[in-house]
Design a protein around this motif. Structure first.
Motif, PDB file in Angstrom:
ATOM      1  N   LEU A  36       0.808  -1.215   0.000  1.00  0.00           N
ATOM      2  CA  LEU A  36       0.000   0.000   0.000  1.00  0.00           C
ATOM      3  C   LEU A  36       0.845   1.271   0.000  1.00  0.00           C
ATOM      4  O   LEU A  36       0.503   2.248  -0.665  1.00  0.00           O
ATOM      5  N   GLY A  37       1.950   1.250   0.737  1.00  0.00           N
ATOM      6  CA  GLY A  37       2.738   2.473   0.923  1.00  0.00           C
ATOM      7  C   GLY A  37       3.481   2.920  -0.313  1.00  0.00           C
ATOM      8  O   GLY A  37       3.481   4.123  -0.650  1.00  0.00           O
ATOM      9  N   ILE A  38       4.143   1.992  -1.024  1.00  0.00           N
ATOM     10  CA  ILE A  38       4.934   2.387  -2.190  1.00  0.00           C
ATOM     11  C   ILE A  38       4.061   2.938  -3.319  1.00  0.00           C
ATOM     12  O   ILE A  38       4.352   4.029  -3.844  1.00  0.00           O
ATOM     13  N   PRO A  39       2.989   2.264  -3.746  1.00  0.00           N
ATOM     14  CA  PRO A  39       2.148   2.854  -4.799  1.00  0.00           C
ATOM     15  C   PRO A  39       1.559   4.206  -4.415  1.00  0.00           C
ATOM     16  O   PRO A  39       1.546   5.140  -5.229  1.00  0.00           O
ATOM     17  N   LEU A  40       1.061   4.334  -3.168  1.00  0.00           N
ATOM     18  CA  LEU A  40       0.500   5.619  -2.736  1.00  0.00           C
ATOM     19  C   LEU A  40       1.576   6.701  -2.699  1.00  0.00           C
ATOM     20  O   LEU A  40       1.328   7.859  -3.070  1.00  0.00           O
ATOM     21  N   GLY A  41       2.784   6.347  -2.263  1.00  0.00           N
ATOM     22  CA  GLY A  41       3.875   7.313  -2.246  1.00  0.00           C
ATOM     23  C   GLY A  41       4.289   7.739  -3.644  1.00  0.00           C
ATOM     24  O   GLY A  41       4.611   8.912  -3.886  1.00  0.00           O
ATOM     25  N   LEU A  42       4.289   6.798  -4.585  1.00  0.00           N
ATOM     26  CA  LEU A  42       4.618   7.130  -5.979  1.00  0.00           C
ATOM     27  C   LEU A  42       3.574   8.072  -6.569  1.00  0.00           C
ATOM     28  O   LEU A  42       3.916   9.054  -7.251  1.00  0.00           O
ATOM     29  N   ILE A  43       2.304   7.782  -6.303  1.00  0.00           N
ATOM     30  CA  ILE A  43       1.234   8.641  -6.823  1.00  0.00           C
ATOM     31  C   ILE A  43       1.351  10.056  -6.251  1.00  0.00           C
ATOM     32  O   ILE A  43       1.242  11.056  -6.975  1.00  0.00           O
ATOM     33  N   ALA A  44       1.605  10.140  -4.931  1.00  0.00           N
ATOM     34  CA  ALA A  44       1.738  11.454  -4.302  1.00  0.00           C
ATOM     35  C   ALA A  44       2.981  12.180  -4.800  1.00  0.00           C
ATOM     36  O   ALA A  44       2.967  13.406  -4.960  1.00  0.00           O
ATOM     37  N   GLY A  45       4.063  11.415  -5.068  1.00  0.00           N
ATOM     38  CA  GLY A  45       5.309  12.043  -5.497  1.00  0.00           C
ATOM     39  C   GLY A  45       5.270  12.620  -6.895  1.00  0.00           C
ATOM     40  O   GLY A  45       5.890  13.657  -7.169  1.00  0.00           O
ATOM     41  N   VAL A  46       4.539  11.975  -7.797  1.00  0.00           N
ATOM     42  CA  VAL A  46       4.494  12.473  -9.182  1.00  0.00           C
ATOM     43  C   VAL A  46       3.414  13.533  -9.366  1.00  0.00           C
ATOM     44  O   VAL A  46       3.361  14.181 -10.418  1.00  0.00           O
ATOM     45  N   LYS A  47       2.557  13.732  -8.369  1.00  0.00           N
ATOM     46  CA  LYS A  47       1.517  14.761  -8.458  1.00  0.00           C
ATOM     47  C   LYS A  47       1.563  15.651  -7.227  1.00  0.00           C
ATOM     48  O   LYS A  47       0.590  15.747  -6.466  1.00  0.00           O
ATOM     49  N   PRO A  48       2.700  16.311  -6.972  1.00  0.00           N
ATOM     50  CA  PRO A  48       2.814  17.139  -5.757  1.00  0.00           C
ATOM     51  C   PRO A  48       1.837  18.312  -5.791  1.00  0.00           C
ATOM     52  O   PRO A  48       1.643  18.954  -6.819  1.00  0.00           O
ATOM     53  N   GLY A  49       1.224  18.578  -4.659  1.00  0.00           N
ATOM     54  CA  GLY A  49       0.303  19.699  -4.549  1.00  0.00           C
ATOM     55  C   GLY A  49      -1.089  19.430  -5.060  1.00  0.00           C
ATOM     56  O   GLY A  49      -1.974  20.285  -4.906  1.00  0.00           O
ATOM     57  N   SER A  50      -1.332  18.282  -5.650  1.00  0.00           N
ATOM     58  CA  SER A  50      -2.659  17.966  -6.173  1.00  0.00           C
ATOM     59  C   SER A  50      -3.580  17.521  -5.039  1.00  0.00           C
ATOM     60  O   SER A  50      -3.156  17.279  -3.908  1.00  0.00           O
ATOM     61  N   VAL A  51      -4.880  17.401  -5.376  1.00  0.00           N
ATOM     62  CA  VAL A  51      -5.845  16.924  -4.387  1.00  0.00           C
ATOM     63  C   VAL A  51      -5.490  15.507  -3.947  1.00  0.00           C
ATOM     64  O   VAL A  51      -5.604  15.151  -2.765  1.00  0.00           O
ATOM     65  N   THR A  52      -5.038  14.679  -4.907  1.00  0.00           N
ATOM     66  CA  THR A  52      -4.639  13.309  -4.575  1.00  0.00           C
ATOM     67  C   THR A  52      -3.486  13.302  -3.587  1.00  0.00           C
ATOM     68  O   THR A  52      -3.486  12.549  -2.601  1.00  0.00           O
ATOM     69  N   ASP A  53      -2.483  14.133  -3.859  1.00  0.00           N
ATOM     70  CA  ASP A  53      -1.314  14.225  -2.974  1.00  0.00           C
ATOM     71  C   ASP A  53      -1.734  14.667  -1.579  1.00  0.00           C
ATOM     72  O   ASP A  53      -1.306  14.079  -0.571  1.00  0.00           O
ATOM     73  N   GLU A  54      -2.570  15.706  -1.495  1.00  0.00           N
ATOM     74  CA  GLU A  54      -2.997  16.212  -0.196  1.00  0.00           C
ATOM     75  C   GLU A  54      -3.798  15.162   0.569  1.00  0.00           C
ATOM     76  O   GLU A  54      -3.647  15.014   1.784  1.00  0.00           O
ATOM     77  N   SER A  55      -4.632  14.416  -0.139  1.00  0.00           N
ATOM     78  CA  SER A  55      -5.443  13.382   0.517  1.00  0.00           C
ATOM     79  C   SER A  55      -4.560  12.264   1.069  1.00  0.00           C
ATOM     80  O   SER A  55      -4.749  11.802   2.205  1.00  0.00           O
TER      81      SER A  55
END
Length: 323
Positions: free
Chosen positions: A111-130
């Motif tokens: 769970l952690g690596i995929p979520l971290g990758l998603i947050a890392g490539v979209k910094p500042g987005s709603v997904t990242d903030e969530s």
């Protein structure tokens, strides 16, 4: 590399010796096991007989010398409560704890690596903030409160999962495990999730930070110039680079989870060494307590050594410096 490993082994021996001394003195300075092992109306003769059988009447330095001599031969004494070798009692419970900790680490990686990758490539987005808000909750919420909420929601309100115990176990390749039966597997889910929540938050943050620091580097720009797809750049080139700190932290966390799974095992009545050590402390079962701490310290040392070796395999520069 050989010199490095030998040096770490010598350091490990010294750490184990110092730990054994500190733990022995600390544990043996607390309380009198005879007050718990014997009834209140026991005579002085009975107390003296039991104290002699357990060697509690020997001077403390002699008790420690006997303990060290026996420990070097693999004998950590007999449990006062179970009347069995302390190591046998611990190793009987240890597989349940290792199963719980391993499952929680697997969950944190899945769970952690995929979520971290998603947050890392979209910094500042709603997904990242969530995702980052969720990771903050994972760090902030007390472990015991999380466990009670998981039991309340999934066991009491929804009735989906059992709340306590290990359930029915079976054997896979001669190893007794909860994965061998469906009942055992569903009993494992709640305690493993409770133990994994903080680790998931940690992996998310490590991965996100690693992605944000790696994406602007020259080798990523060169890979884009060669026409390599963003997916391949992320999952092959970037992920391989950021795995080094993740492997290091999770290796250390593995030992920490074994040592601090006490709360989770107590809440979910999981029959591991965490619950054993709580019961042994309450019963002043000194051989169990001392043997448990030394086993955990030894596991920490071995895990750190394995992490260092993996570190060198992932980064050849570390291997060349170590040699």
């Amino acid at each position: 590399m050989t010199v490095f490993i030998l040096r770490r082994v010598l350091q490990a021996i010294l750490v184990l010796f110092i730990t054994s001394l500190v733990v022995f003195l600390g544990v043996y300075a607390i309380g009198d096991p005879l007050e718990i092992l014997l009834p209140a109306d026991a005579s002085m003769a009975e107390r003296a007989q039991v104290a002699a059988s357990l060697h509690l009447d020997d001077p403390l330095p002699l008790q420690y010398l006997n303990f060290i001599t026996s420990a070097l031969q693999g004998d950590f004494g007999r449990s006062f409560v179970y009347n069995r070798p302390a190591l046998d009692v611990i190793f009987e419970r240890l597989p349940a704890t290792l199963e719980l900790v391993t499952t929680s680490l697997i969950l944190s990686l899945i769970l952690g690596i995929p979520l971290g990758l998603i947050a890392g490539v979209k910094p500042g987005s709603v997904t990242d903030e969530s995702i980052m808000t969720g990771s903050i909750l994972g760090f902030s919420l007390p472990n015991f409160w999380q466990g009670m909420m998981l039991i309340m929601i999934f066991a009491v309100w929804l009735g989906w999962l059992p709340s306590t115990g290990r359930g029915e176990t079976g054997y896979i390749l001669g190893i007794r495990t909860s994965y061998a039966t469906w009942d055992g597997f569903i009993h494992l889910l709640l305690p493993a999730t409770n133990l994994a929540l903080a680790q998931i938050a940690l992996v998310i943050r490590l991965t996100r930070t690693g992605v944000q620091e790696t994406m602007p580097l020259d080798f990523v720009k060169y890979a884009r110039a060669r026409g390599i797809s963003e997916r391949r750049i992320l999952f092959v080139h970037v992920l391989k680079t950021i795995l080094i700190p993740i492997v290091t932290v999770l290796g250390i966390e593995f030992g920490s989870l074994i040592a601090f799974a006490v709360v989770t095992e107590t809440i979910f009545a999981w029959p591991g060494v965490g619950k054993l050590i709580i019961d042994s402390i309450n019963m002043l079962d000194r051989p169990i307590v001392v043997a448990y701490i030394l086993v955990i310290v030894a596991m920490f040392i071995v895990i750190n050594l394995v992490v260092d070796v993996l570190y060198s395999l992932l980064d050849p520069r570390i291997r060349s410096r170590a040699s």
